[in-house]
Design a protein around this motif. Sequence first.
Motif, PDB file in Angstrom:
ATOM      1  N   ARG A  43      17.248  -8.040 -12.501  1.00  0.00           N
ATOM      2  CA  ARG A  43      17.153  -7.728 -11.778  1.00  0.00           C
ATOM      3  C   ARG A  43      16.002  -8.318 -10.971  1.00  0.00           C
ATOM      4  O   ARG A  43      15.333  -8.635 -11.180  1.00  0.00           O
ATOM      5  N   VAL A  81      18.643 -10.373  -5.619  1.00  0.00           N
ATOM      6  CA  VAL A  81      18.482  -9.691  -4.206  1.00  0.00           C
ATOM      7  C   VAL A  81      17.741 -10.318  -3.755  1.00  0.00           C
ATOM      8  O   VAL A  81      16.525 -11.085  -4.263  1.00  0.00           O
ATOM      9  N   ALA A 128      18.205  -8.787   4.688  1.00  0.00           N
ATOM     10  CA  ALA A 128      18.215  -9.048   3.155  1.00  0.00           C
ATOM     11  C   ALA A 128      19.171  -9.376   2.407  1.00  0.00           C
ATOM     12  O   ALA A 128      21.028  -9.575   3.712  1.00  0.00           O
ATOM     13  N   TYR A 129      20.243  -9.637   1.491  1.00  0.00           N
ATOM     14  CA  TYR A 129      21.212  -9.511   1.130  1.00  0.00           C
ATOM     15  C   TYR A 129      20.901  -8.729  -0.266  1.00  0.00           C
ATOM     16  O   TYR A 129      20.279  -8.874  -1.513  1.00  0.00           O
ATOM     17  N   GLY A 130      21.806  -8.393  -0.652  1.00  0.00           N
ATOM     18  CA  GLY A 130      21.668  -6.833  -1.107  1.00  0.00           C
ATOM     19  C   GLY A 130      20.461  -5.611  -2.002  1.00  0.00           C
ATOM     20  O   GLY A 130      20.305  -5.146  -2.731  1.00  0.00           O
ATOM     21  N   ALA A 131      19.543  -5.517  -0.722  1.00  0.00           N
ATOM     22  CA  ALA A 131      18.659  -4.517   0.214  1.00  0.00           C
ATOM     23  C   ALA A 131      18.725  -3.705   0.788  1.00  0.00           C
ATOM     24  O   ALA A 131      18.566  -3.580   1.815  1.00  0.00           O
ATOM     25  N   TYR A 151      12.566  -1.213  -7.002  1.00  0.00           N
ATOM     26  CA  TYR A 151      13.585  -2.172  -7.966  1.00  0.00           C
ATOM     27  C   TYR A 151      13.596  -2.788  -9.244  1.00  0.00           C
ATOM     28  O   TYR A 151      13.981  -2.813  -9.778  1.00  0.00           O
TER      29      TYR A 151
END
Length: 530
Positions: free
Chosen positions: A82, A371, A489-492, A511
């Motif tokens: 992550r 992310v 954001a990308y992935g959030a 996260y």
Amino acid sequence: MSEKRDLTLDRDEESLRRRDPSKAHKIDSALVKAIVGLLLIAIGAILVWLPPSEKAVGAGSSRFGDWSANLLSNSTPVPAKRNVILMVSDGMGPTSLSLTRSFRQYVDKLPYNDILNLDKHFIGHSRTRSTSSLITDSAAGATAFSCAKKSYNGAIAVLDDDSACGTVLEGAKLNGYLTGLVVRTSITDATPAAFAAHAQDRSMQDLIAEHELGIGHPLGRSVDLLMGGGLCHFLPNSHKQGCRHDDRDLVQYAKENGWRVAMALEELKQEREHHGANQTLPALALFAPTDMPWEIDHSAPSLADMTQEALALMGSASDETDQSFFMLIEGSRIDHAGHSNDPSSQVREVLAYDEAFKIAVEFAKSRGDTVVISTSDHETGGLTAGRQTTKEYPEYVWYPEVLANVDHSTHYLANELAVRASQDKKDVEEFIEQVLEPSLGFDLNKHEKKRIKKHAHSAQDVLADIVSTHAHVGWTTHGHTAVDVNVYAYGADELRGSNENTDIGKFLVDYLGVDLEFVTEKISGIRNKQ
């Protein structure tokens, strides 16, 4: 890979283990089964109880609990790693984006509906007030991200009672993560400081430098990569580039304690290519005595260059060690352009940040375990894309071509003018005609020349106002404002909608799986006053 620390070991179970070690395995098995069973029942009950609107990603108070739901879904696998890239566009408000978008369309001859990389990932906004004011500063703003708590203006990861609060970076390090801070201001400035240091006031940069290296910090070293400006706070006051209040040489300390020290980006890159990423860390890369130069002044390396190398280094080290990473990247000088009311510098800094964001998102897409979150700590300058320049009712215009023709920051031009003025007053007129007007890209009228001559030794504000007036760009302050700032954001998607700035921190906590209360206990008693 460093082993992730167990922060939640049950004391009663541990006591029973000590009394009868032979029962440990049975207890483990029964306990795990009981916990899993209870979790599945609880999650099922919540999913049944919630109305459809609340089950959507980003809905209400449930948005930070989506990871548990994902665990039950075969269609949404949880990555083994992550990685988090948190990007902070210091001082960038919504108008900064509007101004820069139109500027780019003009310069690159793009259609009116062409948008920035950031625009493609817009998901919401953030409210920014601190505990001491409706208008926050960068220190309190960054503390909201790092500690997931509000604090007073000037606070570096400390709360209203001046007690230190554990940060997501420190918690990530305790969990075995690699960590990094990448900025274009001093690495000891408010935003990076609030993730790795604790101080009652942001001005305590000597102390902050020590904490960032792990000196006097109960956790020891928590940062693997420090990249930016601010060399002077790591050098003794006897050094010609030093600005510390004591004679400590932190650069030498870093070298003696396993840090690779680089004074140029290419130097750091060569270290990585020669030794491997993991062997290059920890790395202290300081490229300027204080803040790094403006992008418009043809500064090297750019924020994009720094982002590219930092991700190459952290990504490779992550692959080599199987560790996840947390990294902060700050577009620091957007804020400085706002404080200076310099629109030409502002749009270049935002463009550089937008390019860095693109690099971060492409990195995340290529891996599937990362992310990217981007937001601002506050808005600076009260920027307006439109300005009344006459007593008559104003035209609805602003002119990006004016900003496109300016080829240096007003700080750079003002400094050059001050040098000429100190040598010979006659040189001022020559400088205006031969240097200043060509650099600004337009002819100055008599009134403007008179203003510049009058303030020849400190003309930055005058030059910025002249450029802004010609472009019909307005400012309401040289300070910060309470304007809500955007979240990208990308992935959030959990951050979709309207957030408090502390919600950014809460997302990071969940996260990354960190226990900030545990971290806060571990650092209690840390010296936070210089």
